[in-house]
Design a protein around this motif. Structure first.
Motif, PDB file in Angstrom:
ATOM      1  N   GLU A  22       3.480  -0.724   2.521  1.00 28.05           N
ATOM      2  CA  GLU A  22       3.794  -0.973   1.219  1.00 28.05           C
ATOM      3  C   GLU A  22       2.814  -2.255   0.537  1.00 28.05           C
ATOM      4  O   GLU A  22       2.823  -2.013  -0.686  1.00 28.05           O
ATOM      5  CB  GLU A  22       5.432  -0.584   1.063  1.00 28.05           C
ATOM      6  N   LYS A  23       2.701  -2.903   1.524  1.00 27.94           N
ATOM      7  CA  LYS A  23       2.235  -4.315   1.130  1.00 27.94           C
ATOM      8  C   LYS A  23       0.936  -3.679   0.576  1.00 27.94           C
ATOM      9  O   LYS A  23       0.277  -4.765  -0.104  1.00 27.94           O
ATOM     10  CB  LYS A  23       1.970  -5.023   1.945  1.00 27.94           C
ATOM     11  N   LYS A  24      -0.039  -2.913   1.661  1.00 28.32           N
ATOM     12  CA  LYS A  24      -1.247  -3.291   0.542  1.00 28.32           C
ATOM     13  C   LYS A  24      -1.441  -1.945  -0.299  1.00 28.32           C
ATOM     14  O   LYS A  24      -2.366  -2.360  -1.204  1.00 28.32           O
ATOM     15  CB  LYS A  24      -2.110  -2.087   2.538  1.00 28.32           C
ATOM     16  N   ILE A  25      -0.464  -1.503  -0.781  1.00 24.24           N
ATOM     17  CA  ILE A  25      -0.515   0.022  -1.542  1.00 24.24           C
ATOM     18  C   ILE A  25       0.141  -1.130  -2.744  1.00 24.24           C
ATOM     19  O   ILE A  25      -0.864  -1.014  -3.832  1.00 24.24           O
ATOM     20  CB  ILE A  25       0.384   0.676  -1.352  1.00 24.24           C
ATOM     21  N   LEU A  26       0.321  -2.207  -2.783  1.00 25.21           N
ATOM     22  CA  LEU A  26       0.980  -2.566  -3.280  1.00 25.21           C
ATOM     23  C   LEU A  26       0.007  -3.934  -4.110  1.00 25.21           C
ATOM     24  O   LEU A  26      -0.787  -4.265  -5.055  1.00 25.21           O
ATOM     25  CB  LEU A  26       2.398  -3.349  -3.704  1.00 25.21           C
ATOM     26  N   LYS A  27      -0.726  -4.448  -3.356  1.00 27.42           N
ATOM     27  CA  LYS A  27      -1.708  -5.394  -3.741  1.00 27.42           C
ATOM     28  C   LYS A  27      -2.568  -4.348  -4.123  1.00 27.42           C
ATOM     29  O   LYS A  27      -3.255  -5.197  -4.755  1.00 27.42           O
ATOM     30  CB  LYS A  27      -2.180  -6.113  -1.827  1.00 27.42           C
ATOM     31  N   PHE A  28      -3.470  -3.964  -4.195  1.00 28.10           N
ATOM     32  CA  PHE A  28      -4.275  -2.583  -4.290  1.00 28.10           C
ATOM     33  C   PHE A  28      -4.022  -1.690  -6.123  1.00 28.10           C
ATOM     34  O   PHE A  28      -4.582  -2.630  -6.847  1.00 28.10           O
ATOM     35  CB  PHE A  28      -4.411  -0.818  -3.976  1.00 28.10           C
ATOM     36  N   LYS A  29      -2.355  -2.354  -5.510  1.00 28.41           N
ATOM     37  CA  LYS A  29      -2.190  -1.622  -7.503  1.00 28.41           C
ATOM     38  C   LYS A  29      -1.906  -2.645  -8.341  1.00 28.41           C
ATOM     39  O   LYS A  29      -2.615  -2.983  -9.646  1.00 28.41           O
ATOM     40  CB  LYS A  29      -0.391  -1.413  -7.389  1.00 28.41           C
ATOM     41  N   GLU A  30      -2.094  -4.177  -8.158  1.00 29.48           N
ATOM     42  CA  GLU A  30      -2.257  -5.538  -8.304  1.00 29.48           C
ATOM     43  C   GLU A  30      -2.955  -5.693  -9.100  1.00 29.48           C
ATOM     44  O   GLU A  30      -3.246  -6.015 -10.099  1.00 29.48           O
ATOM     45  CB  GLU A  30      -0.888  -6.674  -7.661  1.00 29.48           C
ATOM     46  N   GLU A  31      -3.800  -5.006  -8.417  1.00 35.19           N
ATOM     47  CA  GLU A  31      -5.666  -5.657  -9.067  1.00 35.19           C
ATOM     48  C   GLU A  31      -5.867  -4.723 -10.076  1.00 35.19           C
ATOM     49  O   GLU A  31      -6.121  -5.339 -11.083  1.00 35.19           O
ATOM     50  CB  GLU A  31      -6.865  -5.813  -7.641  1.00 35.19           C
ATOM     51  N   PHE A  32      -4.955  -3.906  -9.984  1.00 29.55           N
ATOM     52  CA  PHE A  32      -5.330  -3.469 -11.047  1.00 29.55           C
ATOM     53  C   PHE A  32      -4.514  -3.607 -12.741  1.00 29.55           C
ATOM     54  O   PHE A  32      -5.099  -3.954 -13.401  1.00 29.55           O
ATOM     55  CB  PHE A  32      -5.122  -1.526 -11.235  1.00 29.55           C
ATOM     56  N   LEU A  33      -3.509  -3.359 -12.310  1.00 31.85           N
ATOM     57  CA  LEU A  33      -2.527  -4.526 -13.017  1.00 31.85           C
ATOM     58  C   LEU A  33      -3.306  -5.664 -14.214  1.00 31.85           C
ATOM     59  O   LEU A  33      -3.277  -5.645 -15.030  1.00 31.85           O
ATOM     60  CB  LEU A  33      -0.893  -4.236 -12.603  1.00 31.85           C
ATOM     61  N   ALA A  34      -3.773  -6.784 -12.718  1.00 24.59           N
ATOM     62  CA  ALA A  34      -4.046  -7.849 -13.578  1.00 24.59           C
ATOM     63  C   ALA A  34      -5.523  -7.627 -14.399  1.00 24.59           C
ATOM     64  O   ALA A  34      -5.673  -8.418 -15.361  1.00 24.59           O
ATOM     65  CB  ALA A  34      -4.527  -8.201 -12.288  1.00 24.59           C
ATOM     66  N   ASN A  35      -6.107  -6.837 -14.396  1.00 18.84           N
ATOM     67  CA  ASN A  35      -7.053  -5.941 -14.730  1.00 18.84           C
ATOM     68  C   ASN A  35      -7.120  -5.304 -16.120  1.00 18.84           C
ATOM     69  O   ASN A  35      -7.568  -5.089 -17.050  1.00 18.84           O
ATOM     70  CB  ASN A  35      -7.704  -5.526 -14.060  1.00 18.84           C
ATOM     71  N   ASN A  36      -5.931  -4.690 -16.578  1.00 17.40           N
ATOM     72  CA  ASN A  36      -4.969  -4.424 -17.542  1.00 17.40           C
ATOM     73  C   ASN A  36      -5.519  -2.433 -17.472  1.00 17.40           C
ATOM     74  O   ASN A  36      -5.777  -2.310 -18.472  1.00 17.40           O
ATOM     75  CB  ASN A  36      -5.211  -5.058 -18.969  1.00 17.40           C
ATOM     76  N   GLU A  37      -5.750  -2.316 -16.553  1.00 17.59           N
ATOM     77  CA  GLU A  37      -6.158  -0.974 -15.864  1.00 17.59           C
ATOM     78  C   GLU A  37      -5.575  -0.256 -15.549  1.00 17.59           C
ATOM     79  O   GLU A  37      -4.356  -0.084 -14.859  1.00 17.59           O
ATOM     80  CB  GLU A  37      -7.495  -1.128 -14.655  1.00 17.59           C
ATOM     81  N   THR A  38      -5.467   1.480 -16.091  1.00 16.49           N
ATOM     82  CA  THR A  38      -4.541   2.493 -15.757  1.00 16.49           C
ATOM     83  C   THR A  38      -5.518   2.526 -14.081  1.00 16.49           C
ATOM     84  O   THR A  38      -6.714   2.817 -13.730  1.00 16.49           O
ATOM     85  CB  THR A  38      -4.708   3.999 -16.408  1.00 16.49           C
ATOM     86  N   ILE A  39      -4.630   3.516 -12.906  1.00 18.38           N
ATOM     87  CA  ILE A  39      -4.466   3.807 -11.630  1.00 18.38           C
ATOM     88  C   ILE A  39      -5.523   5.408 -12.147  1.00 18.38           C
ATOM     89  O   ILE A  39      -4.495   6.363 -11.435  1.00 18.38           O
ATOM     90  CB  ILE A  39      -4.252   3.446 -10.544  1.00 18.38           C
ATOM     91  N   SER A  40      -6.465   5.613 -12.630  1.00 20.41           N
ATOM     92  CA  SER A  40      -7.180   6.883 -12.483  1.00 20.41           C
ATOM     93  C   SER A  40      -6.835   7.739 -10.411  1.00 20.41           C
ATOM     94  O   SER A  40      -7.444   7.071  -9.881  1.00 20.41           O
ATOM     95  CB  SER A  40      -8.255   7.305 -12.633  1.00 20.41           C
ATOM     96  N   GLY A  41      -5.971   8.821 -10.993  1.00 23.17           N
ATOM     97  CA  GLY A  41      -6.344   9.540  -9.072  1.00 23.17           C
ATOM     98  C   GLY A  41      -4.244   8.432  -8.497  1.00 23.17           C
ATOM     99  O   GLY A  41      -4.436   9.431  -7.192  1.00 23.17           O
ATOM    100  N   GLY A  42      -4.008   7.762  -9.025  1.00 21.58           N
ATOM    101  CA  GLY A  42      -2.697   7.232  -8.727  1.00 21.58           C
ATOM    102  C   GLY A  42      -1.469   8.311  -8.045  1.00 21.58           C
ATOM    103  O   GLY A  42      -0.706   7.458  -7.882  1.00 21.58           O
ATOM    104  N   GLU A  43      -1.215   9.418  -8.936  1.00 20.78           N
ATOM    105  CA  GLU A  43      -0.291   9.642  -9.510  1.00 20.78           C
ATOM    106  C   GLU A  43       0.923   9.164  -9.946  1.00 20.78           C
ATOM    107  O   GLU A  43       2.002   8.882  -9.024  1.00 20.78           O
ATOM    108  CB  GLU A  43      -0.194  10.560  -8.506  1.00 20.78           C
ATOM    109  N   LEU A  44       0.795   8.119 -10.628  1.00 20.68           N
ATOM    110  CA  LEU A  44       1.483   7.518 -10.890  1.00 20.68           C
ATOM    111  C   LEU A  44       2.316   6.203 -10.813  1.00 20.68           C
ATOM    112  O   LEU A  44       2.713   5.033 -11.328  1.00 20.68           O
ATOM    113  CB  LEU A  44       3.228   8.193 -11.380  1.00 20.68           C
ATOM    114  N   LEU A  45       1.262   5.825  -9.831  1.00 20.33           N
ATOM    115  CA  LEU A  45       1.342   4.572  -9.062  1.00 20.33           C
ATOM    116  C   LEU A  45       1.716   3.052  -9.626  1.00 20.33           C
ATOM    117  O   LEU A  45       2.484   2.462  -9.574  1.00 20.33           O
ATOM    118  CB  LEU A  45       0.005   4.981  -7.847  1.00 20.33           C
ATOM    119  N   ASP A  46       0.577   3.493 -11.159  1.00 15.52           N
ATOM    120  CA  ASP A  46       0.695   2.256 -11.773  1.00 15.52           C
ATOM    121  C   ASP A  46       2.154   2.142 -12.847  1.00 15.52           C
ATOM    122  O   ASP A  46       1.817   1.318 -13.528  1.00 15.52           O
ATOM    123  CB  ASP A  46      -0.483   1.967 -12.417  1.00 15.52           C
TER     124      ASP A  46
END
Length: 188
Positions: A22-46
């Motif tokens: 969970e912590k590593k996935i949330l850190k991964f997600k946060e980098e996309f959100l900080a760049n205002n990007e969607t996560i293609s292939g993330g199956e709604l992770l963002d």
């Protein structure tokens, strides 16, 4: 699954999502959100909180529990040296929505792009698609996403058509999974 990046000696591996990460996935997600990007292939992770998301992907990875409005989907994170560097999803078939978009979606975290991760991830998922019996897969990319277009072409993608989505041009590609397709990037 362990794989080599094509131009590097470093090993990366693909793992399925789990509450343990969970912590590593949330850190991964946060980098996309900080760049205002969607996560293609993330199956709604963002779009979902972690608990909702992990339940969603677990349900959709099981043929007995997959949502009636979706398709059986395998999702993996690419990990290098204990860091989550990319995500890739493989949809086993296309429903009406996916007929435009395709079988595979992927993203590499912004700080790790341009290092061969996307190509290595895609190559491994193509081997998986072949193993389950698909003869070809469909992928799409926004026309101006040059890195994704190069990744698809490098893995044998052939352009078949374009369509408009929210004033953007999306190109659709087919990758043939002929019997001669190599699995040379598989390490172990």
């Amino acid at each position: 699954m362990y794989i080599n990046r094509p131009s590097e000696s470093d090993l990366i591996y693909l793992i399925r999502p789990s509450k343990l990460y969970e912590k590593k996935i949330l850190k991964f997600k946060e980098e996309f959100l900080a760049n205002n990007e969607t996560i293609s292939g993330g199956e709604l992770l963002d779009k979902l909180d972690f608990s909702e998301w992990i339940n969603y992907v677990n349900r959709n990875s099981n043929k007995d529990t997959v949502s009636p409005d979706w398709v059986l989907t395998d999702i993996f994170f690419a990990v290098e040296e204990d860091e989550f560097v990319g995500v890739i999803s493989f949809r086993h078939k296309l429903n009406d929505f996916l007929k435009e978009w395709g079988h595979i979606g992927y993203s590499v975290r912004p700080s790790k792009r341009g290092k061969g991760y996307a190509s290595a991830m895609l190559s491994e998922i193509l081997s998986l698609a072949k193993r389950i019996g698909l003869s070809e897969v469909q992928l799409s990319s926004y026309e101006d996403n040059i890195a994704s277009v190069k990744t698809i072409l490098k893995n044998g993608g052939m352009f078949i058509r374009s369509f408009k989505y929210l004033d953007n041009v999306v190109n659709v590609y087919i990758i043939s999974l002929s019997p001669a397709r190599s699995t040379r990037n598989i390490c172990c």
